[in-house]
Design an enzyme around this catalytic site. Structure first.
Site, PDB file in Angstrom:
ATOM      1  N   GLU A   1      12.114  -9.338   3.084  1.00 57.40           N
ATOM      2  CA  GLU A   1      11.356  -8.156   3.512  1.00 57.40           C
ATOM      3  C   GLU A   1      12.209  -6.926   3.218  1.00 57.40           C
ATOM      4  O   GLU A   1      13.398  -6.889   3.545  1.00 57.40           O
ATOM      5  CB  GLU A   1      11.060  -8.250   5.018  1.00 57.40           C
ATOM      6  CG  GLU A   1      10.379  -6.996   5.542  1.00 57.40           C
ATOM      7  CD  GLU A   1      10.139  -7.051   7.051  1.00 57.40           C
ATOM      8  OE1 GLU A   1       9.937  -8.145   7.607  1.00 57.40           O
ATOM      9  OE2 GLU A   1      10.159  -5.967   7.665  1.00 57.40           O
TER      10      GLU A   1
ATOM     11  N   ALA B   1       2.821  -0.605   5.180  1.00 51.10           N
ATOM     12  CA  ALA B   1       2.260  -0.637   6.538  1.00 51.10           C
ATOM     13  C   ALA B   1       1.755  -2.021   6.945  1.00 51.10           C
ATOM     14  O   ALA B   1       1.691  -2.337   8.141  1.00 51.10           O
ATOM     15  CB  ALA B   1       1.131   0.383   6.640  1.00 51.10           C
TER      16      ALA B   1
ATOM     17  N   HIS C   1      12.373  -2.479   3.064  1.00 49.53           N
ATOM     18  CA  HIS C   1      11.825  -1.139   3.310  1.00 49.53           C
ATOM     19  C   HIS C   1      12.801  -0.102   2.793  1.00 49.53           C
ATOM     20  O   HIS C   1      14.021  -0.253   2.970  1.00 49.53           O
ATOM     21  CB  HIS C   1      11.593  -0.903   4.809  1.00 49.53           C
ATOM     22  CG  HIS C   1      10.692  -1.925   5.404  1.00 49.53           C
ATOM     23  ND1 HIS C   1       9.330  -1.914   5.197  1.00 49.53           N
ATOM     24  CD2 HIS C   1      10.955  -3.025   6.150  1.00 49.53           C
ATOM     25  CE1 HIS C   1       8.798  -2.963   5.805  1.00 49.53           C
ATOM     26  NE2 HIS C   1       9.766  -3.654   6.382  1.00 49.53           N
TER      27      HIS C   1
ATOM     28  N   ARG D   1      12.337   5.017  13.180  1.00 50.94           N
ATOM     29  CA  ARG D   1      11.076   5.758  13.083  1.00 50.94           C
ATOM     30  C   ARG D   1      10.162   5.416  14.273  1.00 50.94           C
ATOM     31  O   ARG D   1      10.647   4.947  15.295  1.00 50.94           O
ATOM     32  CB  ARG D   1      10.432   5.438  11.724  1.00 50.94           C
ATOM     33  CG  ARG D   1      11.338   5.872  10.557  1.00 50.94           C
ATOM     34  CD  ARG D   1      10.715   5.589   9.213  1.00 50.94           C
ATOM     35  NE  ARG D   1       9.482   6.370   9.025  1.00 50.94           N
ATOM     36  CZ  ARG D   1       8.607   6.119   8.050  1.00 50.94           C
ATOM     37  NH1 ARG D   1       8.835   5.139   7.181  1.00 50.94           N
ATOM     38  NH2 ARG D   1       7.518   6.855   7.934  1.00 50.94           N
TER      39      ARG D   1
ATOM     40  N   ASN E   1       8.022  -5.400  -0.311  1.00 49.77           N
ATOM     41  CA  ASN E   1       7.846  -4.216   0.522  1.00 49.77           C
ATOM     42  C   ASN E   1       6.354  -4.148   0.827  1.00 49.77           C
ATOM     43  O   ASN E   1       5.563  -3.677   0.003  1.00 49.77           O
ATOM     44  CB  ASN E   1       8.329  -2.936  -0.176  1.00 49.77           C
ATOM     45  CG  ASN E   1       8.252  -1.739   0.771  1.00 49.77           C
ATOM     46  OD1 ASN E   1       7.618  -1.817   1.821  1.00 49.77           O
ATOM     47  ND2 ASN E   1       8.903  -0.644   0.402  1.00 49.77           N
TER      48      ASN E   1
ATOM     49  N   PRO F   1       0.794  -1.225   0.000  1.00 51.26           N
ATOM     50  CA  PRO F   1       0.000   0.000   0.000  1.00 51.26           C
ATOM     51  C   PRO F   1       0.833   1.284   0.000  1.00 51.26           C
ATOM     52  O   PRO F   1       1.849   1.370   0.689  1.00 51.26           O
ATOM     53  CB  PRO F   1      -0.818  -0.102   1.290  1.00 51.26           C
ATOM     54  CG  PRO F   1      -0.067  -1.053   2.150  1.00 51.26           C
ATOM     55  CD  PRO F   1       0.570  -2.031   1.214  1.00 51.26           C
ATOM     56  N   ASN F   2       0.373   2.210  -0.804  1.00 47.04           N
ATOM     57  CA  ASN F   2       0.913   3.578  -0.895  1.00 47.04           C
ATOM     58  C   ASN F   2       2.254   3.673  -1.615  1.00 47.04           C
ATOM     59  O   ASN F   2       2.751   4.776  -1.840  1.00 47.04           O
ATOM     60  CB  ASN F   2       1.013   4.226   0.503  1.00 47.04           C
ATOM     61  CG  ASN F   2      -0.327   4.300   1.182  1.00 47.04           C
ATOM     62  OD1 ASN F   2      -1.283   4.793   0.581  1.00 47.04           O
ATOM     63  ND2 ASN F   2      -0.445   3.784   2.392  1.00 47.04           N
TER      64      ASN F   2
ATOM     65  N   ARG G   1       5.243  11.093  -2.424  1.00 48.65           N
ATOM     66  CA  ARG G   1       4.807  10.792  -1.060  1.00 48.65           C
ATOM     67  C   ARG G   1       5.937  11.055  -0.057  1.00 48.65           C
ATOM     68  O   ARG G   1       6.992  10.431  -0.163  1.00 48.65           O
ATOM     69  CB  ARG G   1       4.424   9.311  -0.997  1.00 48.65           C
ATOM     70  CG  ARG G   1       4.185   8.784   0.385  1.00 48.65           C
ATOM     71  CD  ARG G   1       4.192   7.261   0.395  1.00 48.65           C
ATOM     72  NE  ARG G   1       3.828   6.790   1.707  1.00 48.65           N
ATOM     73  CZ  ARG G   1       4.044   5.557   2.156  1.00 48.65           C
ATOM     74  NH1 ARG G   1       4.622   4.665   1.359  1.00 48.65           N
ATOM     75  NH2 ARG G   1       3.688   5.216   3.362  1.00 48.65           N
TER      76      ARG G   1
ATOM     77  N   TYR H   1      10.970   9.140   1.856  1.00 48.82           N
ATOM     78  CA  TYR H   1      11.059   8.099   0.827  1.00 48.82           C
ATOM     79  C   TYR H   1      11.821   8.529  -0.427  1.00 48.82           C
ATOM     80  O   TYR H   1      12.068   7.705  -1.302  1.00 48.82           O
ATOM     81  CB  TYR H   1       9.647   7.612   0.461  1.00 48.82           C
ATOM     82  CG  TYR H   1       8.921   6.992   1.631  1.00 48.82           C
ATOM     83  CD1 TYR H   1       9.410   5.840   2.242  1.00 48.82           C
ATOM     84  CD2 TYR H   1       7.762   7.574   2.162  1.00 48.82           C
ATOM     85  CE1 TYR H   1       8.765   5.274   3.328  1.00 48.82           C
ATOM     86  CE2 TYR H   1       7.113   7.018   3.251  1.00 48.82           C
ATOM     87  CZ  TYR H   1       7.621   5.866   3.829  1.00 48.82           C
ATOM     88  OH  TYR H   1       6.977   5.313   4.911  1.00 48.82           O
TER      89      TYR H   1
HETATM   90  C1  DQA Z   1       7.935   1.288   4.270  1.00 52.92           C
HETATM   91  C2  DQA Z   1       7.948   1.486   5.791  1.00 52.92           C
HETATM   92  C3  DQA Z   1       6.554   1.251   6.366  1.00 52.92           C
HETATM   93  O1  DQA Z   1       6.585   1.447   7.774  1.00 52.92           O
HETATM   94  C4  DQA Z   1       5.563   2.221   5.759  1.00 52.92           C
HETATM   95  O2  DQA Z   1       4.277   1.972   6.243  1.00 52.92           O
HETATM   96  C5  DQA Z   1       5.590   2.212   4.275  1.00 52.92           C
HETATM   97  C6  DQA Z   1       6.885   2.152   3.603  1.00 52.92           C
HETATM   98  C7  DQA Z   1       9.301   1.639   3.633  1.00 52.92           C
HETATM   99  O3  DQA Z   1       9.526   1.222   2.498  1.00 52.92           O
HETATM  100  O4  DQA Z   1      10.114   2.317   4.254  1.00 52.92           O
HETATM  101  O5  DQA Z   1       4.571   2.319   3.625  1.00 52.92           O
HETATM  102  O6  DQA Z   1       7.671  -0.075   3.999  1.00 52.92           O
END
Ligand code: DQA
Length: 148
Positions: free
Chosen positions: A98, A77, A100, A107, A74, A10-11, A18, A23
């Site tokens: 995994e 959230a 990020h 954070r 990735n 998501p996102n 964003r 990011y």
């Molecule tokens: C993320 C870190 C997550 O905590 C966050 O919710 C994201 C992006 C990252 O790539 O740093 O959406 O996965």
């Protein structure tokens, strides 16, 4: 040829606009291009998918078992909330890294917990977009070692 799915949650479709202070300004398309270039060098095949819905990501992991050798995930959230994604990885046993962009441990504390990490081969975080080609290298190495 080894095939690796790069799956974004998501996102992550909003990358580039964003929260650029966290990011960065690379878009998901930029990241895909970086990965394609690394994949050519490594002689592996890469596929990309992004979805904002948890169930769709679960489906992608189920399908990945038939079409790919490993997944770079990735989960955004959902990393911090999704037992369903964890169960999909554990249930299919597809090797998963995994990933990020940000260093989630630097954070908010709610980002320190991952439901995915325990069923992942490993975790890469904090290297921004470069984490994706790094993860491709790590997965390629892992698959070569476990094949042998
Ligand atoms: C993320 C870190 C997550 O905590 C966050 O919710 C994201 C992006 C990252 O790539 O740093 O959406 O996965």
């Amino acid at each position: 040829m080894t095939s690796i799915l790069i799956l974004n949650g998501p996102n992550l479709n909003l990358l580039g606009t964003r929260q650029t202070e966290i990011y960065g300004s690379h878009t998901l398309a930029d990241i895909e291009e970086m990965c394609r270039s690394t994949a050519r060098e490594l002689r592996v095949s890469v596929a990309f998918a992004q979805d904002n819905a948890e169930g769709a990501l679960v489906e992608q992991i189920h399908l990945a078992r038939e079409h790919h050798d490993g997944v770079i995930l990735n989960a955004g959230a959902y990393t911090h909330s999704s037992i369903a994604l964890r169960d999909a990885i554990a249930g299919t046993e597809i090797p998963t890294i995994e990933l990020h962009l940000s260093n989630v441990f630097a954070r908010e504390t709610f980002r320190h917990e991952s439901y995915i990490a325990a069923v992942a081969v490993g975790v890469i975080c904090g290297f921004g977009p470069e984490g994706y080609p790094l993860a491709l290298r790590a997965m390629t190495l892992h698959l070569a070692q476990t094949e042998a």
